[in-house]
Design a protein around this motif. Structure first.
Motif, mmCIF file in Angstrom:
data_model
loop_
_atom_site.group_PDB
_atom_site.id
_atom_site.type_symbol
_atom_site.label_atom_id
_atom_site.label_comp_id
_atom_site.label_asym_id
_atom_site.label_seq_id
_atom_site.Cartn_x
_atom_site.Cartn_y
_atom_site.Cartn_z
ATOM 1 N N SER A 261 0.830 -1.200 0.000
ATOM 2 C CA SER A 261 0.000 0.000 0.000
ATOM 3 C C SER A 261 0.869 1.257 0.000
ATOM 4 N N THR A 299 -4.824 -2.296 -2.709
ATOM 5 C CA THR A 299 -6.282 -2.312 -2.834
ATOM 6 C C THR A 299 -6.760 -3.714 -3.196
ATOM 7 N N HIS A 330 0.799 -3.067 -8.919
ATOM 8 C CA HIS A 330 -0.396 -2.618 -8.198
ATOM 9 C C HIS A 330 -0.764 -1.242 -8.736
ATOM 10 N N ARG A 331 -1.778 -1.192 -9.565
ATOM 11 C CA ARG A 331 -2.163 0.087 -10.164
ATOM 12 C C ARG A 331 -2.744 1.034 -9.123
ATOM 13 N N ASP A 332 -3.414 0.476 -8.104
ATOM 14 C CA ASP A 332 -3.997 1.299 -7.051
ATOM 15 C C ASP A 332 -3.381 0.885 -5.722
ATOM 16 N N THR A 333 -2.551 1.762 -5.177
ATOM 17 C CA THR A 333 -1.888 1.437 -3.909
ATOM 18 C C THR A 333 -2.487 2.209 -2.739
ATOM 19 N N GLN A 334 -3.592 2.925 -2.971
ATOM 20 C CA GLN A 334 -4.171 3.722 -1.890
ATOM 21 C C GLN A 334 -4.863 2.853 -0.840
#
Length: 699
Positions: A261, A299, A330-334
């Motif tokens: 993340s 995510t 990981h395109r979305d690490t939020q």
């Protein structure tokens, strides 16, 4: 009208561009982030999203928070005055069945607590504990026990209160930490029928308290070693007696879960990958082959390698797959979806159960979660922990608990203590949850964790000798035995073989000796005997009809201790033949290993180098080297034994020196010192082949 709108749109666009050029980027005020007595680092200057992380000198911590972030409104998230404050250790509220001093409102680094038990109560643990720079007290919790309960006194961790003062089977005790402290371990424990406490011993700590790499290395390796060692033990009926043989039928899955993340970041994620590689390489050095699964999550959860893949049993291929995986996958690490990662574990176990149900429930499972310790989506991860326990048929406090170990490594200052504690396994005398300051600290712990000197319970590991080093320090399994008799005392030597048992010679004791007269000294600490077990065939007068005045056949005894020995790098057991620990020491794990394999490895020729220790002067042990004579050389050894005055009238020397003995002595090829020179000499090799029978007979 349509044409006018079309003509105006470029003007509107240009005005928007002009506004965007004119408006300054939002930034936070850097003059408001200083910390008194410390330093700070910024991740992206004064820009929105930048994080300021505070550091303080050893023995101090950043107050009130370890970090803060630049928000979209141009304000810092925790706008306070920051300063480095002295580290504190949790203060005791009460010391059950005893006293502690000094009593202070605060305990700072270097302060020492002293503990004393009331009359009738026996202390376990250290009498003194020192507040350390990381906010933890040295040593383990001191306890005062009157031995009246079915379970031992569970103690009260410093900084906590306990409800419950009776310790009989079925009784529950509960713990609560002082305000401002976080708990690791079990908040509730039950005295079980096994007379052991359920769950894990609790501890209370401040948010700024971190486990050192050395502590993690020792505690993690201890627990992991217990899991792996138990895979290789089976009992069989061999030679018409119950013995232990090493097998390689044990199966184990190891899941490594990496947090990817945004709070971890790419640099720390790459260090976590390196730490995983170190762990796998360390495991490979022990010639043991687990099946690996590596999972990365942000995510979403992304398996790097799954259990079902053929490469999962090849350590080098697993490492290659870890190296090849990139953080940017990981395109979305939020998000930090811990539950999704554990769901992947459950799905892989389910598939394994379908494909091979016969071995599924025989397979042990280790889950290692490396996380910043604060989920923000996906739901409660303990829901998946419950599902994993269910598919493994693990019920509360059952023997099946041994088939799952979940270790959680919380990294950094911003962890949620309760969250990582709830996910981790809770087992008596073991630790499964750790809080480390950085991911680099965790990598360092993995580098240390399987080094031989960092695994106290590994058998037969001598320490490097130094000038004038005592034998007890160099060879940490040596125990001093004292027998008190009317008007006198006698001493013998023995070897530590487990936490509760000392192996020694039966000749040390009178046949009517009571165990209450026996004490054992290990590492400067005295242990009282709980029982004395002699070999059931030991009979010193049993061969007088064959002119053997005193027979030393089956001259073995076990002293059972009232309290367990605390192992360390300076106190550890000797290896016993026909056990998995010896197989590890001999690096004989790859194939099926039997007692015969051990005998061939240890007694490999007709002249076998061996050693023993003799107490030549009071409290001084001297090492002596001998040669064990076997095969054709054994008869010459027996012939030399026949020349000794006390043996010369024995018709058959083999009645005195039986096949149970390893024969040493004689003149060829060297003059050997005498190994059996009374009770003050104790050989660590004589009658080696009988050791395992003795230990299993009295389990």
């Amino acid at each position: 009208m349509g044409d006018n709108r079309y003509k105006m749109s470029p003007l509107i666009l240009l005005s928007q561009i002009a506004l965007s050029i004119a408006a300054p980027a939002i930034q936070c005020d850097l003059s408001k982030i200083a910390i008194a007595g410390g330093a700070y680092n910024l991740t992206n200057g004064a820009n929105v999203g930048s994080k300021v992380v505070y550091t303080c000198p050893e023995g101090h911590y950043p107050h009130p928070f370890p970090s803060q972030e630049c928000l979209f409104n141009g304000q810092w998230s925790n706008a306070k005055e920051y300063q480095c404050r002295p580290v504190q250790c949790p203060r005791p509220f009460v010391f059950e069945n005893g006293e502690f001093y000094p009593r202070k409102a605060k305990y700072l680094v270097g302060d020492v607590l002293n503990f004393e038990c009331w009359e009738r109560f026996e202390m376990s643990g250290p009498e003194k504990r020192t507040c350390q720079a990381n906010g933890k007290w040295s040593g383990i919790d001191a306890k005062c026990d009157d031995k009246e309960g079915d379970c031992p006194d569970p103690g009260i961790p410093l900084g906590a209160t306990k409800v419950g003062t009776f310790y009989n089977i079925g009784i529950k005790v509960t713990y609560k930490c002082e305000k401002g402290l976080q708990m690791f371990g079990s908040k509730e424990r039950v005295c079980m029928e096994s007379k052991r406490w359920s769950g894990a011993e609790p501890s209370c700590r401040y948010w700024n308290t971190f486990d050192t790499p050395e502590e993690v290395a020792e505690n993690f390796a201890f627990s992991l070693y217990e899991t792996i060692e138990s895979l290789t033990l089976n009992t069989i009926d061999e030679w018409n007696r119950r013995t232990i043989r090493v097998t390689t039928g044990g199966l184990i899955n190891i899941f490594i879960i990496l947090d990817a993340s945004a709070n971890v970041g790419e640099d720390n994620f790459n260090i976590a990958k390196e730490a995983s590689e170190v762990f796998i390489e360390k495991m490979s050095s022990f010639d043991f082959t687990p099946r690996y699964s590596i999972i990365s999550y942000a995510t979403e959860a992304k398996p790097i390698i799954e259990l079902s893949e053929e490469e999962s049993i090849e350590a080098y291929q697993v490492v290659e797959r870890i190296n090849a995986f990139q953080y940017l996958e990981h395109r979305d690490t939020q998000g930090a979806n811990t539950k999704a990662a554990l769901t992947k574990v459950y799905e892989m176990l389910s598939l394994q159960n379908v494909r091979d149900p016969d071995t599924f429930l025989k397979t042990k499972n280790v889950i290692m979660l490396l996380t910043h310790g604060k989920r923000n989506m996906g739901g409660d991860p303990t829901v998946e922990v419950k599902r994993i326990r269910e598919i493994l048929n693990i019920k509360e406090d059952s023997e099946r608990e041994d088939y799952l170990d979940i270790y959680v490594f919380g990294l950094g200052h911003d962890i949620n203590h309760d969250e990582i504690n709830d996910i981790a396994s809770k087992k008596d005398l073991e630790k499964h949850v750790f809080h480390m300051e950085t991911v680099y600290s965790m990598k360092k712990a993995f580098e240390k964790m399987l080094d031989s000197v960092e695994i106290p319970q590994m058998c037969g590991l001598a320490n490097n000798p130094s000038i004038n080093e005592k034998a007890e320090v160099q060879f940490p399994w040596i125990a001093k035995i004292t027998i008190m008799r009317l008007g006198s005392q006698e001493t013998c030597k023995g070897s530590i073989i487990s936490r509760h048992f000392i192996l020694t010679a039966a000749q040390c004791f009178h046949l009517d000796e009571g165990f209450h007269t026996i004490s054992v000294e290990v590492g400067g600490r005295e242990y009282k005997a709980k029982n004395l077990h002699r070999h059931n065939k030991y009979n010193p007068a049993g061969k007088q009809d064959k002119k053997v005045e005193i027979s030393f056949d089956y001259d073995l005894a076990l002293i059972e201790l009232q309290t367990g020995i605390e192992f360390s790098t300076k106190i550890r057991p000797i290896c016993l033949p026909c056990t998995s620990g010896t197989s590890w020491a001999l690096r004989k794990i790859k194939k099926s290993v039997t007692c015969s394999d051990h005998e061939k490895e240890i007694l490999s020729s007709e002249l076998v180098k061996a050693m023993f220790f003799a107490e030549e002067s009071r409290n001084t042990l001297e090492r002596k080297d001998v040669l064990i004579k076997r095969g054709n050389k054994r008869q010459a050894c027996l012939d030399d034994t026949k020349k000794i005055d006390k043996f010369k009238d024995i018709p058959d020397i083999r009645d005195a020196v039986t096949d149970n003995f390893l024969c040493t002595g004689g003149m060829e090829p060297q003059v050997d010192p005498q190994t059996c020179n009374g009770k003050h000499s104790y050989s660590f090799v004589l009658e080696l082949t009988l050791v395992v029978f003795m230990t299993t007979t009295h389990q």
